[in-house]
Write a protein that holds these residues in place. Structure first.
Motif, PDB file in Angstrom:
ATOM      1  N   ARG A 127      -0.849   5.488  15.295  1.00  0.00           N
ATOM      2  CA  ARG A 127      -0.553   4.143  14.817  1.00  0.00           C
ATOM      3  C   ARG A 127       0.523   4.184  13.748  1.00  0.00           C
ATOM      4  O   ARG A 127       0.369   4.855  12.731  1.00  0.00           O
ATOM      5  N   SER A 129       2.007  -0.339   9.117  1.00  0.00           N
ATOM      6  CA  SER A 129       2.240  -1.766   9.291  1.00  0.00           C
ATOM      7  C   SER A 129       3.155  -2.287   8.192  1.00  0.00           C
ATOM      8  O   SER A 129       3.408  -1.609   7.180  1.00  0.00           O
ATOM      9  N   ALA A 160      -2.297  -9.496   3.498  1.00  0.00           N
ATOM     10  CA  ALA A 160      -1.032  -9.050   4.090  1.00  0.00           C
ATOM     11  C   ALA A 160       0.057 -10.096   3.920  1.00  0.00           C
ATOM     12  O   ALA A 160       1.209  -9.773   3.584  1.00  0.00           O
ATOM     13  N   SER A 170       8.621  -7.103  15.325  1.00  0.00           N
ATOM     14  CA  SER A 170       7.478  -7.614  14.576  1.00  0.00           C
ATOM     15  C   SER A 170       7.016  -6.646  13.498  1.00  0.00           C
ATOM     16  O   SER A 170       6.401  -7.057  12.510  1.00  0.00           O
ATOM     17  N   GLN A 171       7.318  -5.361  13.656  1.00  0.00           N
ATOM     18  CA  GLN A 171       6.905  -4.368  12.662  1.00  0.00           C
ATOM     19  C   GLN A 171       7.651  -4.540  11.346  1.00  0.00           C
ATOM     20  O   GLN A 171       7.113  -4.243  10.277  1.00  0.00           O
ATOM     21  N   GLU A 218       2.350  -4.524   6.169  1.00  0.00           N
ATOM     22  CA  GLU A 218       1.500  -4.628   4.989  1.00  0.00           C
ATOM     23  C   GLU A 218       1.454  -3.299   4.224  1.00  0.00           C
ATOM     24  O   GLU A 218       1.535  -3.276   2.992  1.00  0.00           O
ATOM     25  N   ASP A 219       1.346  -2.179   4.962  1.00  0.00           N
ATOM     26  CA  ASP A 219       1.325  -0.859   4.322  1.00  0.00           C
ATOM     27  C   ASP A 219       2.629  -0.609   3.566  1.00  0.00           C
ATOM     28  O   ASP A 219       2.628  -0.169   2.408  1.00  0.00           O
TER      29      ASP A 219
END
Length: 478
Positions: free
Chosen positions: A196, A199, A222, A249-250, A201-202
């Motif tokens: 994975r 994201s 997020a 989108s990432q 958010e990360d």
């Protein structure tokens, strides 16, 4: 330009303050006197960023003042463009590109170097020690600094695996550090890696911490976290590099929008959504021309090794088809062989057929061409992977849409859909409408992967369909 406006030209002011004539500044900056004069007289509409950076170095300016110099001429160009639109009744009036703020007047009143240590973040990985060519791509990136790219705040570098996207952005960003006094943020989004990927958010949480926001001030939501990051970035003249991006989108939540921040995205995918929805500009990164590849190989090998293997440059350039990762791996292999092998053995090795085994590095998957191709291949759908493998059956790397349709034995509509996925992933290129091409080493990857996975009768039937298509075409024109 009037005398009044000349007196208010920033370059003229800085030059006079430094006690330099135009001739002296031109000599220090390595430019023609006319270049300095044209900028001061506003005889050139869009001074190149590389020219302004050279002038900044000649004046001995610090990063903040270099940023102001770039900002001044970017605003001047934007004002001129806006005036031209207002005065031309046949031309639609559009908003001028957003101007950068100088470090002295950030939008939020916060300092332009907000990290916890008081220093601007400098997270770029080391630039490649041997970098060659890419003049056109570097020039397009320089356009970001002056706004002559149309005011885009996000630029996407897209190209196939091993083509040198990361090396290009690192070399450019290190050379242009003075244009980003707020610092540089970097994140590897692992779009081609297994597992994975991080994201938005990360990444937003990490960036906020790196920018000096205390842990207690980083939102847990997020949406709130990425919104705060965009607010912070918009106020600072910074560079954000998002490498190995998997999808639009990432990274979309990380784009700061109008403001001072510049974002460079590197991806193996075209990420067309970022231009369609977010106004990003795309810079395609293609295999190197032979002249640039030749210079890179000579630099990597050095005189003594070239003397011991006189045919090395042509052989390596030919077998690598302009792919920088392949060029570097091949040169490293030759360097190791040259330490122990006689010139005759080196010549025999260079004459061997081009197989991916020649670009294998056992102890580092990031320096293994087969591993790089496999990473891209794993990300496409099973359907696209199946038909990509069949392209390795074809006896040539450039094919028409009709020939591919015959090879795959599919309706045109299905062929177009699969080709669109392969082109988006840069496993296949479309050099002209209706014509498709595999890089020579990707063709070898498709061939060996197909041999390992597809029954031989299926491969023979696909080839027969293509040959019959060609024979029919020749007969129709005979």
């Amino acid at each position: 330009m009037s005398e009044h406006s000349t007196q208010h030209d920033l370059l003229a002011q800085l030059r006079r303050r430094a006690g330099l004539t135009q001739e002296e500044l031109a000599e220090r900056a390595g430019l023609a006197v006319r270049s300095v004069s044209n900028i001061e007289r506003s005889a050139v509409g869009r001074p190149r960023a590389s020219t302004l950076l050279a002038i900044g170095a000649g004046l001995g300016l610090d990063d903040a003042r270099v940023g102001e110099l770039l900002d001044f001429y970017r605003r001047r160009w934007a004002d001129r463009a806006a005036d031209g639109a207002r005065n031309d009744p046949a031309r639609p009036v559009t908003a001028a590109p957003p101007t950068w703020r100088t470090p002295a007047t950030p939008a939020t009143g916060a300092p332009s170097t907000p990290s916890a240590t008081g220093e601007a973040p400098a997270q770029l990985p080391a630039a490649p020690s041997t970098f060659s060519g890419r003049t056109a791509e570097l020039s397009e990136l320089d356009d970001v600094l002056t706004g002559s790219d149309g005011g885009h705040r996000c630029t996407v570098l897209d190209g196939t695996a091993g083509v040198g996207k990361t090396a290009l952005v690192q070399a450019w960003a290190h050379a242009r550090r003075g244009a980003f006094p707020g610092g540089q943020l970097y994140a590897d989004l692992r779009g081609s890696a297994p597992g994975r990927p991080p994201s938005a958010e990360d990444i937003a949480g990490r960036f906020l911490t790196d920018l000096g926001i205390p842990d207690a001030g980083v939102p847990s939501s997020a949406v709130a976290r990425t919104a705060l990051l965009r607010q912070v970035l918009a106020a600072r003249r910074m560079l954000v590099v998002l490498d190995d991006v998997a999808s639009a989108s990432q990274v979309r939540p990380l784009l700061s929008g109008p403001g001072a921040c510049t974002t460079i995205v590197a991806s193996r995918h075209q990420l067309r959504g970022l231009s369609i929805r977010d106004g990003a500009r795309h810079v395609g990164v293609h295999p190197m021309p032979d002249d640039d590849a030749d210079r890179l190989v000579r630099t990597l090998l050095g005189y003594e090794r070239l003397r011991r293997a006189p045919g090395a440059v042509d052989a390596i350039v030919r077998r690598c088809c302009g792919l920088p990762l392949a060029l570097r791996i091949a040169c490293d292999h030759l360097i190791r062989r040259a330490a122990t092998q006689a010139p005759e053995a080196l010549a025999a090795w260079l004459a061997e057929p081009v197989l991916l085994d020649a670009f294998q590095t056992a102890d580092d998957a990031e320096c293994d061409l087969r591993a790089a191709f496999s990473a891209s291949y794993r990300k496409i759908t099973d359907e696209a992977a199946r038909y990509f493998r069949l392209l390795g059956v074809a006896p040539r790397t450039r094919l028409s849409r009709a020939a591919i349709t015959a090879l795959w034995d599919l309706p045109f509509q299905t062929t177009d859909r699969i080709l669109a996925e392969l082109v988006s992933a840069h496993l296949v290129e479309e050099p002209s409408p209706g014509t498709y091409e595999l890089h020579g080493l990707l063709w070898e990857f498709a061939r060996e992967t197909g041999v390992g996975q597809d029954p031989e009768p299926i491969r023979r039937a696909a080839l027969r369909g293509m040959l019959e298509h060609w024979a029919t075409g020749r007969a129709a024109h005979s």
